[in-house]
Design a protein around this motif. Structure first.
Motif, PDB file in Angstrom:
ATOM      1  N   ALA A 235      96.963  74.602 -18.075  1.00  0.00           N
ATOM      2  CA  ALA A 235      95.734  74.918 -18.810  1.00  0.00           C
ATOM      3  C   ALA A 235      94.515  75.014 -17.903  1.00  0.00           C
ATOM      4  O   ALA A 235      93.473  75.536 -18.314  1.00  0.00           O
ATOM      5  CB  ALA A 235      95.491  73.874 -19.897  1.00  0.00           C
ATOM      6  N   TYR A 236      94.651  74.529 -16.654  1.00  0.00           N
ATOM      7  CA  TYR A 236      93.527  74.572 -15.715  1.00  0.00           C
ATOM      8  C   TYR A 236      93.598  75.782 -14.777  1.00  0.00           C
ATOM      9  O   TYR A 236      92.772  75.929 -13.877  1.00  0.00           O
ATOM     10  CB  TYR A 236      93.479  73.285 -14.884  1.00  0.00           C
ATOM     11  CG  TYR A 236      93.395  72.014 -15.705  1.00  0.00           C
ATOM     12  CD1 TYR A 236      92.808  71.998 -16.965  1.00  0.00           C
ATOM     13  CD2 TYR A 236      93.904  70.811 -15.206  1.00  0.00           C
ATOM     14  CE1 TYR A 236      92.729  70.835 -17.712  1.00  0.00           C
ATOM     15  CE2 TYR A 236      93.827  69.638 -15.945  1.00  0.00           C
ATOM     16  CZ  TYR A 236      93.241  69.659 -17.202  1.00  0.00           C
ATOM     17  OH  TYR A 236      93.166  68.503 -17.941  1.00  0.00           O
ATOM     18  N   ILE A 242      88.300  82.146 -15.816  1.00  0.00           N
ATOM     19  CA  ILE A 242      87.535  83.303 -15.355  1.00  0.00           C
ATOM     20  C   ILE A 242      87.232  84.248 -16.516  1.00  0.00           C
ATOM     21  O   ILE A 242      86.124  84.784 -16.633  1.00  0.00           O
ATOM     22  CB  ILE A 242      88.286  84.033 -14.224  1.00  0.00           C
ATOM     23  CG1 ILE A 242      88.263  83.183 -12.942  1.00  0.00           C
ATOM     24  CG2 ILE A 242      87.695  85.415 -13.974  1.00  0.00           C
ATOM     25  CD1 ILE A 242      89.126  83.724 -11.826  1.00  0.00           C
ATOM     26  N   VAL A 243      88.212  84.423 -17.412  1.00  0.00           N
ATOM     27  CA  VAL A 243      88.006  85.363 -18.515  1.00  0.00           C
ATOM     28  C   VAL A 243      87.067  84.815 -19.595  1.00  0.00           C
ATOM     29  O   VAL A 243      86.690  85.535 -20.520  1.00  0.00           O
ATOM     30  CB  VAL A 243      89.350  85.791 -19.157  1.00  0.00           C
ATOM     31  CG1 VAL A 243      90.208  86.519 -18.144  1.00  0.00           C
ATOM     32  CG2 VAL A 243      90.097  84.597 -19.742  1.00  0.00           C
ATOM     33  N   GLN A 249      82.564  76.044 -16.575  1.00  0.00           N
ATOM     34  CA  GLN A 249      83.930  75.782 -17.038  1.00  0.00           C
ATOM     35  C   GLN A 249      84.936  76.052 -15.930  1.00  0.00           C
ATOM     36  O   GLN A 249      85.855  75.252 -15.692  1.00  0.00           O
ATOM     37  CB  GLN A 249      84.233  76.655 -18.257  1.00  0.00           C
ATOM     38  CG  GLN A 249      85.672  76.533 -18.755  1.00  0.00           C
ATOM     39  CD  GLN A 249      85.927  77.416 -19.959  1.00  0.00           C
ATOM     40  OE1 GLN A 249      85.088  77.532 -20.854  1.00  0.00           O
ATOM     41  NE2 GLN A 249      87.093  78.072 -19.994  1.00  0.00           N
ATOM     42  N   THR A 250      84.780  77.158 -15.249  1.00  0.00           N
ATOM     43  CA  THR A 250      85.689  77.521 -14.162  1.00  0.00           C
ATOM     44  C   THR A 250      85.630  76.493 -13.041  1.00  0.00           C
ATOM     45  O   THR A 250      86.661  76.124 -12.462  1.00  0.00           O
ATOM     46  CB  THR A 250      85.335  78.917 -13.616  1.00  0.00           C
ATOM     47  OG1 THR A 250      85.387  79.862 -14.694  1.00  0.00           O
ATOM     48  CG2 THR A 250      86.301  79.345 -12.527  1.00  0.00           C
ATOM     49  N   ALA A 251      84.427  76.005 -12.752  1.00  0.00           N
ATOM     50  CA  ALA A 251      84.265  75.014 -11.684  1.00  0.00           C
ATOM     51  C   ALA A 251      84.933  73.693 -12.052  1.00  0.00           C
ATOM     52  O   ALA A 251      85.574  73.055 -11.200  1.00  0.00           O
ATOM     53  CB  ALA A 251      82.783  74.801 -11.397  1.00  0.00           C
ATOM     54  N   VAL A 252      84.797  73.273 -13.323  1.00  0.00           N
ATOM     55  CA  VAL A 252      85.456  72.026 -13.753  1.00  0.00           C
ATOM     56  C   VAL A 252      86.969  72.165 -13.632  1.00  0.00           C
ATOM     57  O   VAL A 252      87.656  71.261 -13.137  1.00  0.00           O
ATOM     58  CB  VAL A 252      85.068  71.659 -15.202  1.00  0.00           C
ATOM     59  CG1 VAL A 252      85.914  70.468 -15.691  1.00  0.00           C
ATOM     60  CG2 VAL A 252      83.590  71.304 -15.288  1.00  0.00           C
ATOM     61  N   ALA A 253      87.518  73.284 -14.067  1.00  0.00           N
ATOM     62  CA  ALA A 253      88.967  73.502 -13.978  1.00  0.00           C
ATOM     63  C   ALA A 253      89.438  73.427 -12.533  1.00  0.00           C
ATOM     64  O   ALA A 253      90.480  72.807 -12.230  1.00  0.00           O
ATOM     65  CB  ALA A 253      89.340  74.849 -14.588  1.00  0.00           C
ATOM     66  N   ILE A 283      89.458  69.922 -21.223  1.00  0.00           N
ATOM     67  CA  ILE A 283      88.476  69.256 -20.357  1.00  0.00           C
ATOM     68  C   ILE A 283      87.540  70.268 -19.692  1.00  0.00           C
ATOM     69  O   ILE A 283      86.317  70.071 -19.683  1.00  0.00           O
ATOM     70  CB  ILE A 283      89.189  68.362 -19.320  1.00  0.00           C
ATOM     71  CG1 ILE A 283      89.723  67.100 -20.005  1.00  0.00           C
ATOM     72  CG2 ILE A 283      88.242  67.982 -18.177  1.00  0.00           C
ATOM     73  CD1 ILE A 283      90.630  66.252 -19.129  1.00  0.00           C
ATOM     74  N   PRO A 284      88.036  71.378 -19.141  1.00  0.00           N
ATOM     75  CA  PRO A 284      87.106  72.335 -18.529  1.00  0.00           C
ATOM     76  C   PRO A 284      86.104  72.914 -19.531  1.00  0.00           C
ATOM     77  O   PRO A 284      84.922  73.104 -19.200  1.00  0.00           O
ATOM     78  CB  PRO A 284      88.027  73.423 -17.980  1.00  0.00           C
ATOM     79  CG  PRO A 284      89.340  72.741 -17.761  1.00  0.00           C
ATOM     80  CD  PRO A 284      89.450  71.777 -18.894  1.00  0.00           C
TER      81      PRO A 284
END
Length: 500
Positions: A235-236, A242-243, A249-253, A283-284
Motif C-alpha cells: 500500500a506504500y 503519485i497518482v 502523501q507521497t513523501a510519507v509513503a 498512513i500516507p
C-alpha cells in the motif's frame, strides 16, 4: 547562534534553532535606522499637536478624547497597567521568549514609531533570558493581544513578574541586580507594544515546531506497530501515491518504506491478508494530510512574523509622511490557520489510537496476548492505556471546535468583531500535548508488541529506535504504573523538536 533581526526575513526554522542553541539576537543596522526615522515622525506629531490615535488621543472608544501634552508619556504607562488583566496558567517560557522576539521584529520594520531605547530593552531581555510571566487567558485576538502583551510590557518597565535563572521574581529586582534601568515609556510606545498578534503567533510558532516534529515521530512509531501486526507494504508503493497528486502523501509513503526496509515482520498482499485496516494502509493519506495542514500554517505564521501589525502605522515615503489608523492587529488570518492546525494535530492522535486498539485487541492483533499482558487475567497489561488514549482523543474533539467562528464585541462596540485567535493557539497546544501522549502510549505498546513478535526481526532503522527507547522504557514483565512510562516517553518525544 546569533539571530539577526531585520523585520523582514525571520523564519520558524531560525526560531527553532535559536531555542535549541540558547542563542542571542542582534539587530541589523538598517533596521535601527528605520526605527529612528519613524520615531522622528512621532516627535514631529507631538511638537505640532496633531490629532493622531494613541499618541495625542485616548484608546478604543476614547479615541476622540484629546490628551494634554504633558500627559502623553503617562498615557502609555496607564495603558499598560490597565490592560494587564490576563488570567490563568502562564504561557510557557519558550512562548514568552518568542513573543518578545516577534514584537521586536515587527518594530524593526520602521512603522511603529518607537524609540531606540525600547528596541535595546527588548534585546537585553531576550539575550539575558529575562522572561516575562504572561497569563495565557484574556485576549480576544483583535486590537492586538492586549492583555498578554501588556504583561510583557510591564516587565520591561520594571512592574511585572519574570522568570530569571530558574526562579519567578519581580522584574524590578532583576533589573536592579543587573544594573539595568527600567524602560521609561515615551509617547506611542505602550500602544506599539500591545497592538499586535504576537501572543497567538508565538504560541502558534511553538505549536508548529512541535507538531511538525511529532508528525515525523508518528511515522517510526507507526512503523513499529505495522511490523508488530505483520502489515502489508504494498500500500506504500510510490505508484499509488503519485497518482493522488499529493506531495506530502507521497513523501510519507516513501518514509514509511524507508523505516520498514529490511524488516522480516512485514508482509506482502495475499501472504497473510489481502488488505490491512485503514489505520495501517492509509498512513500516507492520513499523516500526509496533516503535513499539508502544517505547510499551510507555516506559510501564514511566517508572513505574520514579519508583518507590521500595530496601530497606527507610520509611513515615510516619497518625501511624504503618513500616519494611518488601520486594523493589522486583527488576528483573523492567524486564527484561521491555528484552528486549521488543530485538525492536523488531532488526526495524528485519532489514527494512533486506532492502531493502539489493534495492538491490544486479541481479535485484531494477529496472535499476540490480550492487551499484551504477561499473564492474561491476573495482570491487565496494556488494557487501560488504550482507555487513556481514547480519552485524550475524545478531549481533542471538543478542543477542535474552531475558536475563530466566535466573536464578542468590546470597547462599547467600537471593537465589534474579534478573532479569538489566541484561544485557538492555546487549545491547539493543549491538543498537541494530548496527541504527544497518545503517541507515547502507542510507542510503549508497539515496543512490547514488537518484542513479542521478535525485535531481532525489525528493520534496521526501527531496531535502532527500539533500542533507544528500551533504554528507559523496560520490557513489561509485570503490571506497573504506566503513567510514569507515558510521561517519560512524551518528554523524550518533545525533546526531538529542539535538537540542535
Amino acid at each position: 547562534m546569533e539571530l539577526l533581526l531585520t523585520g523582514e526575513h525571520l523564519t520558524i526554522d531560525q526560531v527553532r534553532q535559536f531555542i535549541a542553541d540558547k542563542g542571542s539576537v542582534i539587530v541589523a543596522d538598517e533596521a535601527v535606522e528605520r526605527v529612528k526615522v519613524s520615531r522622528k515622525i512621532v516627535e514631529r506629531i507631538i511638537n505640532e499637536r496633531e490629532t493622531i490615535y494613541g499618541i495625542t488621543t485616548g484608546f478604543g472608544l476614547f479615541s476622540d478624547v484629546l490628551i494634554e501634552e504633558t500627559q502623553y508619556n503617562q498615557l502609555q504607562v496607564n495603558l499598560i497597567r490597565s490592560h494587564a488583566c490576563g488570567v490563568g496558567k502562564p504561557f510557557s517560557q519558550d512562548v514568552a521568549l518568542v513573543m518578545m522576539i516577534l514584537r521586536l521584529n515587527t518594530m524593526l520594520k520602521g512603522h511603529s514609531g518607537v524609540t531606540a531605547e525600547l528596541v535595546e530593552q527588548l534585546v537585553f531581555f531576550i539575550n539575558q533570558r529575562i522572561i516575562p510571566v504572561i497569563p495565557g487567558q484574556g485576549s480576544l485576538g483583535a486590537s492586538g493581544d492586549l492583555a498578554p502583551l501588556s504583561h510583557l510590557a510591564l516587565a520591561l518597565i520594571g512592574e511585572g513578574r519574570v522568570y530569571y535563572q530558574g526562579e519567578e521574581t519581580d522584574s524590578a529586582a532583576v533589573l536592579v541586580q543587573l544594573e539595568r534601568p527600567a524602560l521609561k515609556l515615551q509617547a506611542k510606545e505602550g500602544l506599539a507594544l500591545i497592538n499586535g498578534t504576537q501572543a497567538m503567533t508565538a504560541q502558534g510558532v511553538i505549536s508548529y515546531i512541535e507538531a511538525e516534529s511529532i508528525g515525523y515521530q508518528a511515522e517510526w512509531i507507526a512503523a513499529l506497530t505495522h511490523q508488530a501486526l505483520n502489515g502489508i507494504t504494498d500500500a506504500y508503493h510510490e505508484n499509488v501515491h503519485i497518482v493522488r497528486n499529493s506531495q506530502e502523501q507521497t513523501a510519507v509513503a516513501a518514509r514509511m518504506l524507508d523505516w520498514l526496509e529490511g524488516s522480516k515482520l512485514t508482509t506482502r498482499q495475499g501472504e497473510v491478508r489481502v488488505q490491512d485496516a485503514y489505520s495501517l494502509r492509509c498512513i500516507p493519506q492520513i499523516h500526509g494530510a496533516s503535513f499539508q495542514v502544517f505547510r499551510h500554517v507555516k506559510e501564514v505564521l511566517e508572513k505574520e512574523m514579519n508583518a507590521a501589525n500595530d496601530n497606527p502605522l507610520i509611513f515615510d515615503q516619497n518625501d511624504e509622511t503618513l500616519v494611518i489608523s488601520g486594523g493589522n492587529f486583527h488576528g483573523q488570518p492567524v486564527a484561521f490557520a491555528l484552528d486549521y492546525l488543530k485538525l492536523g494535530i488531532s488526526e495524528l492522535a485519532s489514527v494512533s489510537e486506532r492502531r493502539i486498539e489493534r495492538l491490544v485487541n486479541p481479535q485484531l492483533n494477529g496472535g499476540l496476548p490480550a492487551f499484551l499482558s504477561p499473564e492474561p487475567g491476573l495482570q491487565s497489561g496494556m488494557m487501560i492505556m488504550q482507555y487513556a488514549a481514547a480519552s485524550l482523543v475524545s478531549e481533542n474533539k471538543t478542543l477542535a471546535h474552531p475558536a475563530s467562528v466566535d466573536s464578542i464585541p468590546s470597547s462599547a462596540n467600537q471593537e465589534d468583531h474579534v478573532s479569538m485567535g489566541t484561544i485557538a493557539s492555546r487549545h491547539g497546544y493543549m491538543m498537541l500535548e494530548n496527541t504527544r501522549n497518545v503517541l507515547a502510549i502507542e510507542c510503549i505498546i508497539a515496543l512490547q508488541a514488537a518484542e513479542l513478535k521478535g525485535a531481532d526481526r525489525l528493520s534496521l532503522k526501527t531496531k535502532k529506535k527500539f533500542d533507544e527507547y528500551r533504554a528507559f522504557i523496560p520490557s513489561v514483565t509485570e503490571d506497573r504504573q504506566f503513567h510514569k512510562d507515558i510521561a517519560e516517553a512524551a518528554a523524550y518525544l518533545r525533546q526531538d523538536a529542539y535538537k540542535a
